[in-house]
Design a protein around this motif. Structure first.
Motif: not given
Ligand code: GTP
Ligand code: MG
Length: 797
Positions: A151-164
């Motif tokens: 339930s606390k699992e996440v995958f480190l993606s190659d999806h990058q972004d710039v956010q405020s």
């Protein structure tokens, strides 16, 4: 102004893409599949909409063909910051930290991201932006959430972004899998990551992972697993047919194969030393265990009383976690994995392997050929899948743009453009969700090609294949189908094998070629679940009434375990006539004289160790009143006085007389005391099963070619033929035989009848099978006896 993180395209678009993605997951692979074309993941933003990170890096000035009339606006100066204080909190973040970022929909869980860089622009650096790399939750990946995802699992993606930077909610922790399993307590902001995720292709790194349990699933840290004390493999309670409650109460646990081995060892009476062995990285005594898991009452009850328990925890599991609800704020205690081997484990490792060694099997085959204990296991049902219900044509389900204020979601204009998908439906119109494949059954069948049960001593465990899992890529599609059914395991046994539960009731008597019995039924395939977002759940449930939800969601998606059973196989040869007598009387010689069988014949006792079968041809010339059909003869090993006490070969082989209808006593007429020899054999038969003595029988006084026999033939014949009562209970014989076939044990006690109280022989014939004297007369008598007891028909054995 409220800032929210901007990620992901319109849901419809993503779902469409995912539907086109073929499922590639095989075995333990955790890959979410690959696409031939470049595909957008549910989160992958249309690049045109997201702010590409490269675009904020100062680029060389564009060459303009025509000089601008107005001077170009100077680019705002940019500063790279080493840290940033999150607004509204004291948290300070720096590159490399994990953060939670606000979702556009406040009812949604925040996004998890890793800060790559922090930059300040604008006058006096007032505008702070962060370059982030998104962590994907399993349900956001192309493969969707699988049963082994925590339930606390996440995958480190190659999806990058710039956010405020204003969208940052707080700092969080993303641990490696190993670190996570060692945590004493899991907080709401704790996550773990064991895979890198390529958002374009939907693939994972690593794409293979260790699997455990019979279901061969990777480890889900949310689930309770039990470790086998002997082989140290881990098992889900559901996979070993136990509830979580029952599993927690277990003090010792050995998996099926180890338990079977232990049983064999126990039967062989091997003495072992009992020692408590502690293994694993953490060695704790009773006190330190209790302190280590003081926050987990479930684990405390599990670990403390026995010293021999083991465990990974599952206390914090909650349906909302699995369904994608917000993580619970409460702190759950996570006990450390501890493995403490029990006494049985030590014993098992020290004991030699059970069962007859191959040499004994070859040398003493007669001890093992007609009896074997085996365990069979049907295949488990395949697993269902947790599926995402794609949004319908209505856009009420489509997520709103995650773009910051002022951004326009262009996809909004495509309202209602989604194609209507036609799903397989049940008779009541509800969506039919795919099921895991049915596990393979185990069937035993009588095969004429099989001669003995010896093979079952070298291979005592037989397992059918499990059903296939639902081949899903995470999304519900119209092309989904059930998992493949496991193949039925068909085990051949010799004709005449009685199958019974170990120390239990008779399951079947496979007396005819082709007879078969289903001994273990395969597990049912697991159902699939719809992992719908909160706002759509009501709709999905209404569509699919066969969706069952429970606190133990996984039990529902998991296939049911296949049945397992220990069986006792007892071979009782199928023969019409049984030849009995003392060793060297000439039984095997007689069999070879009247049938095509070629048993060993020698002038020493116990030449025959196992029953020999021969087929007596039918004789149509005999007419309707005579027994003109063929019959099977069984030549049994020689009996001696005291056989019931185990002397000679014992008398266990007398079980092979159970199906016979006529008994032929072969007496060596040249022996010292033929009448006494005859009485010894009758007495042994009576001790084994008095009903044998009620069957019609013929006495063959053999070896009359020898002068010693010739002289006393008539007196011997008179003496033997006068032994016993005159009346023969022929009518009851058939009934008795068929009843005996199913009775477990012979009756020797409580019978007050003497030998003389049983019927006299039907005929006493002087013969020399070696010289072919008296053979025809003997055959005639045998046929007459067969005709009598079967009333002209072959009996149902
Ligand atoms: N003279 C003579 N010898 C015979 C006759 N029948 C059998 N024999 C001999 O008796 C010996 C034993 O014969 P088998 O057929 O092996 O006796 P069995 O009853 O099968 O013996 P076990 O297998 O040990 O129980 C052999 O040497 C035979 O040749 C017969 O009619 N006359
Ligand atoms: Mg013999």
């Amino acid at each position: 102004m409220t800032w929210v993180a901007s990620r992901g395209p319109k849901q419809e678009e993503s779902e469409r893409d995912r539907r086109d993605t073929p499922e590639k997951i095989k075995g333990p692979s955790c890959s979410g599949g690959r696409k031939k074309k470049r595909a957008k993941s549910p989160r992958a933003p249309p690049r045109r909409n997201s702010v590409a990170f490269q675009s904020v890096i100062p680029s060389p000035p564009a060459m303009s063909p025509t000089p601008a009339k107005t001077p170009a606006k100077p680019r705002p100066s940019k500063r790279i910051l080493e840290s940033y204080t999150i607004k509204g909190s004291d948290g300070v973040i720096s590159p490399g930290d994990a953060v939670l970022m606000k979702a556009p929909d406040s009812s949604k869980r925040p996004y998890v991201a890793r800060v790559e860089e922090i930059e300040a622009t604008g006058p006096r650096g007032s505008n702070v932006r962060v370059k982030v790399r998104w962590y994907y939750r399993p349900e956001e990946s192309m493969g969707g959430r699988r049963p082994f995802h925590g339930s606390k699992e996440v995958f480190l993606s190659d999806h990058q972004d710039v956010q405020s930077a204003d969208t940052i909610e707080c700092k969080c922790n993303v641990y490696s899998f190993k670190e996570y399993t060692k945590l004493d307590a899991v907080n709401a902001e704790d996550y773990f990551c064991r895979f890198d995720y390529k958002s374009i292709t939907g693939s994972f790194v690593p794409d293979r992972i260790a699997v455990f349990c019979k279901c061969e699933m990777p480890y889900n840290p949310d689930d309770l697993m039990i470790q086998c004390d002997d082989c140290s493999d881990w098992f889900h309670p559901a996979c070993i047919g136990k509830t979580i409650k029952e599993a927690k109460k277990l003090e010792n646990f050995s998996c099926e194969s180890c338990a079977a081995e232990n049983e064999k060892k126990a039967e062989s009476g091997v003495e072992t030393t009992a020692k408590v062995k502690v293994k694993g990285a953490i060695i704790l005594d009773e006190i330190s265990i209790s302190s280590c898991i003081s926050g987990s009452t479930t684990m405390a009850t599990l670990l403390l009383p026995s010293h021999c328990r083991v465990v990974f925890s599952g206390g914090s599991r909650h349906p909302t976690d699995l369904l994608g609800g917000a993580p619970r704020a409460s702190v759950s205690r996570r006990p450390r994995p501890i493995a403490v081997a029990c006494r049985a484990a030590t014993r098992a490792k020290e004991a030699p392997s059970a069962g007859p060694p191959p040499q004994a099997l070859a040398k003493e085959a007669h001890k093992y050929f007609d009896h074997a204990v085996i365990s069979v296991r049907a295949g488990d049902g395949g697993h269902g899948a947790v599926l995402n219900m794609p949004p319908g044509p209505s856009t009420d389900a489509a997520p709103k743009s995650r773009g910051g204020a002022g951004k326009v979601d262009k996809s909004k204009g495509k309202k209602g453009s989604g194609k209507k998908v036609s799903y397989k439906r049940n008779y009541d119109g509800s969506v039919s969700l795919p099921l895991g494949g049915h596990g393979g059954d185990v069937v035993l069948y009588a095969d004429e090609a099989e001669e003995s049960l010896l093979g079952f001593h070298s291979k005592a465990r037989h397992c059918a294949k499990r059903g296939g899992n639902v081949g899903a890529n995470g999304a519900m599609t119209s092309r989904m189908h059930n998992g493949s059914a496991g193949e039925t395991l068909r085990i051949p046994v010799p004709v005449g094998t009685v199958v019974r539960r170990k120390k239990g009731s008779v399951l079947a008597d496979l007396a005819h070629p082709g007879d078969e019995v289903l001994v273990a039924r395969g597990g049912q395939g697991g159902i699939s679940l719809i992992d719908a977002p909160d706002y759509k759940r009501g709709k999905a449930m209404a569509l699919s009434p066969n969706v069952m939800r429970d606190v133990t969601d996984k039990v529902l998606t998991h296939g049911q375990p296949g049945e397992e059973i220990s069986l006792e196989l007892i071979l009782r040869v199928v023969a019409d006539v049984g030849l009995v007598g003392l060793p060297n009387a000439g039984k095997s010689t007689l069999l070879s004289a009247i049938t095509l069988a070629r048993p060993d014949i020698a002038d020493y006792p116990f030449t025959t160790l196992m029953p020999n079968l021969g087929r007596l041809g039918g004789d149509p010339t005999l007419g309707a009143l005579q027994f003109s059909s063929g019959a099977t003869l069984a030549d049994l090993p020689g009996l001696i006085e005291g056989a019931h006490l185990g002397k000679g070969l014992g008398r266990n082989f007398l079980r092979h007389l159970r199906r016979t209808r006529v008994i032929v006593h072969v007496v060596d007429a040249a022996a010292d005391d033929p009448v006494n020899d005859y009485k010894i054999v009758r007495e042994e038969l009576r001790m084994y099963n008095p009903k044998y003595l009620e069957r019609p029988y013929v006495v063959v006084l053999n070896k009359i070619d020898l002068p010693k026999a010739q002289d006393r033939l008539s007196s011997l014949a008179f003496e033997i033929s006068s032994l016993g009562a005159e009346e023969c209970h022929d009518k009851n014989v058939n009934k008795e035989i068929s009843n005996e076939n199913f009775s477990g044990h012979h009756v020797s006690a409580g019978n007050d009848k003497e030998l003389g109280d049983y019927p006299r022989p039907q005929a006493v014939i002087g013969a020399s099978v070696l010289r072919h004297i008296g053979i025809d007369e003997m055959l005639k008598e045998i046929r007459t006896a067969l005709a009598k007891c079967s009333n002209g028909m072959l009996l149902q054995p």
